[in-house]
Design a protein around this motif. Structure first.
Motif, PDB file in Angstrom:
ATOM      1  N   ALA A 232       0.820  -1.209   0.000  1.00 21.01           N
ATOM      2  CA  ALA A 232       0.000   0.000   0.000  1.00 21.01           C
ATOM      3  C   ALA A 232       0.860   1.267   0.000  1.00 21.01           C
ATOM      4  O   ALA A 232       0.491   2.279  -0.612  1.00 21.01           O
ATOM      5  N   LYS A 233       2.017   1.234   0.665  1.00 24.03           N
ATOM      6  CA  LYS A 233       2.863   2.416   0.785  1.00 24.03           C
ATOM      7  C   LYS A 233       3.791   2.614  -0.409  1.00 24.03           C
ATOM      8  O   LYS A 233       3.949   3.725  -0.917  1.00 24.03           O
ATOM      9  N   TRP A 234       4.451   1.527  -0.838  1.00 25.54           N
ATOM     10  CA  TRP A 234       5.516   1.678  -1.845  1.00 25.54           C
ATOM     11  C   TRP A 234       5.354   0.798  -3.078  1.00 25.54           C
ATOM     12  O   TRP A 234       6.054   0.975  -4.055  1.00 25.54           O
ATOM     13  N   GLY A 235       4.475  -0.202  -3.032  1.00 23.66           N
ATOM     14  CA  GLY A 235       4.300  -1.076  -4.185  1.00 23.66           C
ATOM     15  C   GLY A 235       4.824  -2.486  -3.939  1.00 23.66           C
ATOM     16  O   GLY A 235       5.618  -2.740  -3.022  1.00 23.66           O
ATOM     17  N   TYR A 236       4.376  -3.414  -4.790  1.00 27.36           N
ATOM     18  CA  TYR A 236       4.680  -4.832  -4.603  1.00 27.36           C
ATOM     19  C   TYR A 236       6.170  -5.142  -4.697  1.00 27.36           C
ATOM     20  O   TYR A 236       6.683  -6.020  -4.015  1.00 27.36           O
ATOM     21  N   GLU A 237       6.903  -4.389  -5.538  1.00 29.25           N
ATOM     22  CA  GLU A 237       8.328  -4.693  -5.721  1.00 29.25           C
ATOM     23  C   GLU A 237       9.119  -4.493  -4.424  1.00 29.25           C
ATOM     24  O   GLU A 237      10.112  -5.176  -4.183  1.00 29.25           O
ATOM     25  N   TYR A 238       8.672  -3.588  -3.563  1.00 34.26           N
ATOM     26  CA  TYR A 238       9.361  -3.386  -2.284  1.00 34.26           C
ATOM     27  C   TYR A 238       8.992  -4.485  -1.272  1.00 34.26           C
ATOM     28  O   TYR A 238       9.787  -4.815  -0.389  1.00 34.26           O
ATOM     29  N   ALA A 239       7.811  -5.050  -1.428  1.00 30.29           N
ATOM     30  CA  ALA A 239       7.459  -6.227  -0.629  1.00 30.29           C
ATOM     31  C   ALA A 239       8.362  -7.400  -1.016  1.00 30.29           C
ATOM     32  O   ALA A 239       8.812  -8.167  -0.158  1.00 30.29           O
ATOM     33  N   LEU A 240       8.641  -7.508  -2.323  1.00 33.57           N
ATOM     34  CA  LEU A 240       9.553  -8.558  -2.791  1.00 33.57           C
ATOM     35  C   LEU A 240      10.923  -8.418  -2.123  1.00 33.57           C
ATOM     36  O   LEU A 240      11.550  -9.415  -1.735  1.00 33.57           O
ATOM     37  N   GLY A 241      11.410  -7.184  -1.979  1.00 29.36           N
ATOM     38  CA  GLY A 241      12.675  -6.956  -1.289  1.00 29.36           C
ATOM     39  C   GLY A 241      12.626  -7.435   0.149  1.00 29.36           C
ATOM     40  O   GLY A 241      13.600  -8.009   0.668  1.00 29.36           O
ATOM     41  N   GLY A 242      11.482  -7.235   0.797  1.00 27.80           N
ATOM     42  CA  GLY A 242      11.307  -7.738   2.164  1.00 27.80           C
ATOM     43  C   GLY A 242      11.311  -9.254   2.216  1.00 27.80           C
ATOM     44  O   GLY A 242      11.884  -9.861   3.136  1.00 27.80           O
ATOM     45  N   PHE A 243      10.704  -9.894   1.206  1.00 28.01           N
ATOM     46  CA  PHE A 243      10.700 -11.357   1.149  1.00 28.01           C
ATOM     47  C   PHE A 243      12.132 -11.893   1.036  1.00 28.01           C
ATOM     48  O   PHE A 243      12.499 -12.876   1.692  1.00 28.01           O
ATOM     49  N   VAL A 244      12.928 -11.233   0.197  1.00 25.06           N
ATOM     50  CA  VAL A 244      14.324 -11.648   0.020  1.00 25.06           C
ATOM     51  C   VAL A 244      15.075 -11.526   1.349  1.00 25.06           C
ATOM     52  O   VAL A 244      15.819 -12.435   1.746  1.00 25.06           O
ATOM     53  N   ALA A 245      14.854 -10.423   2.066  1.00 23.40           N
ATOM     54  CA  ALA A 245      15.544 -10.188   3.333  1.00 23.40           C
ATOM     55  C   ALA A 245      15.161 -11.231   4.377  1.00 23.40           C
ATOM     56  O   ALA A 245      16.032 -11.770   5.091  1.00 23.40           O
ATOM     57  N   VAL A 246      13.865 -11.545   4.480  1.00 27.72           N
ATOM     58  CA  VAL A 246      13.416 -12.560   5.443  1.00 27.72           C
ATOM     59  C   VAL A 246      14.004 -13.926   5.094  1.00 27.72           C
ATOM     60  O   VAL A 246      14.481 -14.654   5.968  1.00 27.72           O
ATOM     61  N   GLY A 247      13.984 -14.279   3.809  1.00 27.92           N
ATOM     62  CA  GLY A 247      14.555 -15.559   3.392  1.00 27.92           C
ATOM     63  C   GLY A 247      16.035 -15.644   3.699  1.00 27.92           C
ATOM     64  O   GLY A 247      16.520 -16.676   4.176  1.00 27.92           O
ATOM     65  N   PHE A 248      16.760 -14.550   3.464  1.00 26.62           N
ATOM     66  CA  PHE A 248      18.199 -14.528   3.746  1.00 26.62           C
ATOM     67  C   PHE A 248      18.463 -14.709   5.241  1.00 26.62           C
ATOM     68  O   PHE A 248      19.323 -15.511   5.642  1.00 26.62           O
ATOM     69  N   CYS A 249      17.709 -13.992   6.074  1.00 30.54           N
ATOM     70  CA  CYS A 249      17.893 -14.110   7.534  1.00 30.54           C
ATOM     71  C   CYS A 249      17.512 -15.506   8.023  1.00 30.54           C
ATOM     72  O   CYS A 249      18.137 -16.051   8.941  1.00 30.54           O
ATOM     73  N   GLY A 250      16.495 -16.098   7.388  1.00 24.83           N
ATOM     74  CA  GLY A 250      16.123 -17.471   7.736  1.00 24.83           C
ATOM     75  C   GLY A 250      17.229 -18.460   7.413  1.00 24.83           C
ATOM     76  O   GLY A 250      17.460 -19.420   8.167  1.00 24.83           O
ATOM     77  N   CYS A 251      17.927 -18.229   6.304  1.00 19.86           N
ATOM     78  CA  CYS A 251      19.068 -19.087   5.944  1.00 19.86           C
ATOM     79  C   CYS A 251      20.191 -18.937   6.973  1.00 19.86           C
ATOM     80  O   CYS A 251      20.845 -19.927   7.339  1.00 19.86           O
ATOM     81  N   ILE A 252      20.430 -17.709   7.445  1.00 14.98           N
ATOM     82  CA  ILE A 252      21.437 -17.477   8.490  1.00 14.98           C
ATOM     83  C   ILE A 252      21.046 -18.217   9.765  1.00 14.98           C
ATOM     84  O   ILE A 252      21.887 -18.841  10.430  1.00 14.98           O
ATOM     85  N   LEU A 253      19.759 -18.162  10.137  1.00 19.38           N
ATOM     86  CA  LEU A 253      19.273 -18.884  11.318  1.00 19.38           C
ATOM     87  C   LEU A 253      19.517 -20.387  11.169  1.00 19.38           C
ATOM     88  O   LEU A 253      19.919 -21.058  12.132  1.00 19.38           O
TER      89      LEU A 253
END
Length: 417
Positions: free
Chosen positions: A85-106
């Motif tokens: 709603a604030k910035w668009g779907y492509e920025y949500a995709l960036g958040g998905f990448v970040a969560v996945g990366f942190c999950g791999c670190i975990l």
């Protein structure tokens, strides 16, 4: 499962069985999995493509020892909706990448320090109700899909629901030989036929869909504020993943936390989510619907799961076919979900029975009681834009209680040491 032949994880499955069993798994996940892209306002084709790719990656990384189908995760709906709603779907995709990366670190941290801590923070008296809640808290969703919660109940929907649920339940009891391993598929087909006869299927979207179409790939954009909004979801998906691996292990009779290891399955799950963000899809997670299918049918073969993944990839390129499958009415999905979600709830109770949990001990009684009430009460805690509720909140509360009891034991303060 007594009296029924079990097809184990590593067993080979002949083609005449493999195809219908794979279709059965794809149907089981389809309704829930395409709902997420519909909510986000994107074409589900790319999601079906990534579900298939993510599942194949999961099988590869876990050395084909953990049968699991990866579908669209609902845990990201609230925070991703804010970002979109604030910035668009492509920025949500960036958040998905970040969560996945942190999950791999975990996952790498768990690889380094092990997973024995799970037995301390989630003993059987806590894990049983947490696993049960995975299915029980979805019961309302099944009833909603079936149309049973509508203000004005549609008798046609009730008929379709009863046909679907009836075939699934009684088919699981009465079907023999080949039919005994595909009761879910038969129930879906029966429910769909009932829906056609009741006139609640709309083919207009199928007619308008192209025969073949490339999935709608897109690239992510990164914004720190968007990542911060979505990142806390890692608490939810980690708890959900552990619960799913334990319930799957109980169903197939193996300890998946030890072999192939929680680090492998958690890494595979989050790696798939990270790749999803890079290509424009939604985050993935191991799917309760498919766990339920395994519990009902006694078919645990990763070859069947892999077959379903390949079918999902193929369907993602066939516009009319993917659209046709998406016309499966809610009452059909609801009828199947009634059984599958209930099987997951039963698996949680099975943990309590198999582990012979002694409710004469105060700690066990307190753990199970508090977890069940927390999960089913509707209580919620908000951390920023993340709301912890249901199974996830119950899991966190259970972990805190169990760890507290463990520390009190060390100081010899509890009354049942």
């Amino acid at each position: 499962m007594e009296g029924r032949k079990i097809i184990q994880v590593e067993d080979k499955v002949p083609a005449k069985l493999l195809i219908p069993l794979s279709i059965q798994h794809m149907f089981a996940m389809f309704g829930a999995s395409v709902l997420v892209p519909f909510i986000f306002g994107i074409n589900p084709a790319v999601v079906l493509f990534m579900n298939g790719v993510g599942t194949l990656l999961f099988i590869l990384i876990t050395k084909a020892k953990a049968p699991a189908y990866l579908g669209s995760s609902f845990a990201f709906l609230a925070p991703a909706g804010i970002v979109i709603a604030k910035w668009g779907y492509e920025y949500a995709l960036g958040g998905f990448v970040a969560v996945g990366f942190c999950g791999c670190i975990l996952a790498l941290i768990i690889y380094k320090f092990g997973s024995d801590w799970i037995d301390i923070v989630l003993p059987p008296a806590a894990m049983g109700p947490v696993v049960a809640l995975i299915g029980l808290e979805l019961a309302g969703s099944a009833a909603g899909n079936a149309g049973l919660l509508d203000e004005q109940i549609d008798s046609r929907k009730v008929i379709v629901f009863l046909v679907t649920a009836g075939v699934a339940v009684f088919g699981s009891i009465l079907f023999r030989k080949f039919l005994s391993v595909i009761p879910i598929l038969i129930a879906v087909i029966s429910g769909y036929v009932a829906a056609l006869l009741c006139g609640i299927v709309d083919f207009s979207e199928v007619a308008a869909a192209p025969v073949f179409a490339l999935p709608n790939f897109s690239a992510p954009k990164f914004k720190l504020e968007a990542i911060v909004i979505i990142l806390p979801v890692i608490l939810v998906i980690a708890s959900e993943h552990i619960g799913h691996q334990i319930v799957t292990g109980k169903i197939i009779g193996r300890d998946l936390i030890k072999d192939p290891g929680l680090h492998r399955s958690l890494f595979a799950d989050n790696f798939s989510t990270m790749i999803s963000g890079f290509i424009g899809s939604v985050p993935t997670t191991t799917y309760g619907e498919n766990i339920g299918v395994m519990a009902v049918t006694g078919v645990y073969s990763v070859r069947v799961i892999g077959g379903a993944a390949i079918l999902s990839i193929i369907v993602s390129f066939i516009g009319k076919l993917s659209t046709l499958i998406s016309t499966i009415p809610g009452p059909v999905i609801g009828g199947i979900s009634f059984l599958l979600y209930g099987m997951i709830g039963t698996s949680g109770i099975r943990i309590l029975v198999d582990e012979k949990v002694d409710y004469g001990r105060s700690r066990n009684l307190m753990l199970t009681s508090v977890i069940f009430v927390t999960g089913l009460s509707g209580a919620a805690i908000k951390i920023g834009n993340i709301e912890l509720t249901g199974m996830v909140l119950a899991c966190i509360v259970g972990m805190i209680l169990s760890l507290s009891f463990y520390i009190l034991d060390k100081f010899h303060l509890t009354n049942d040491v």
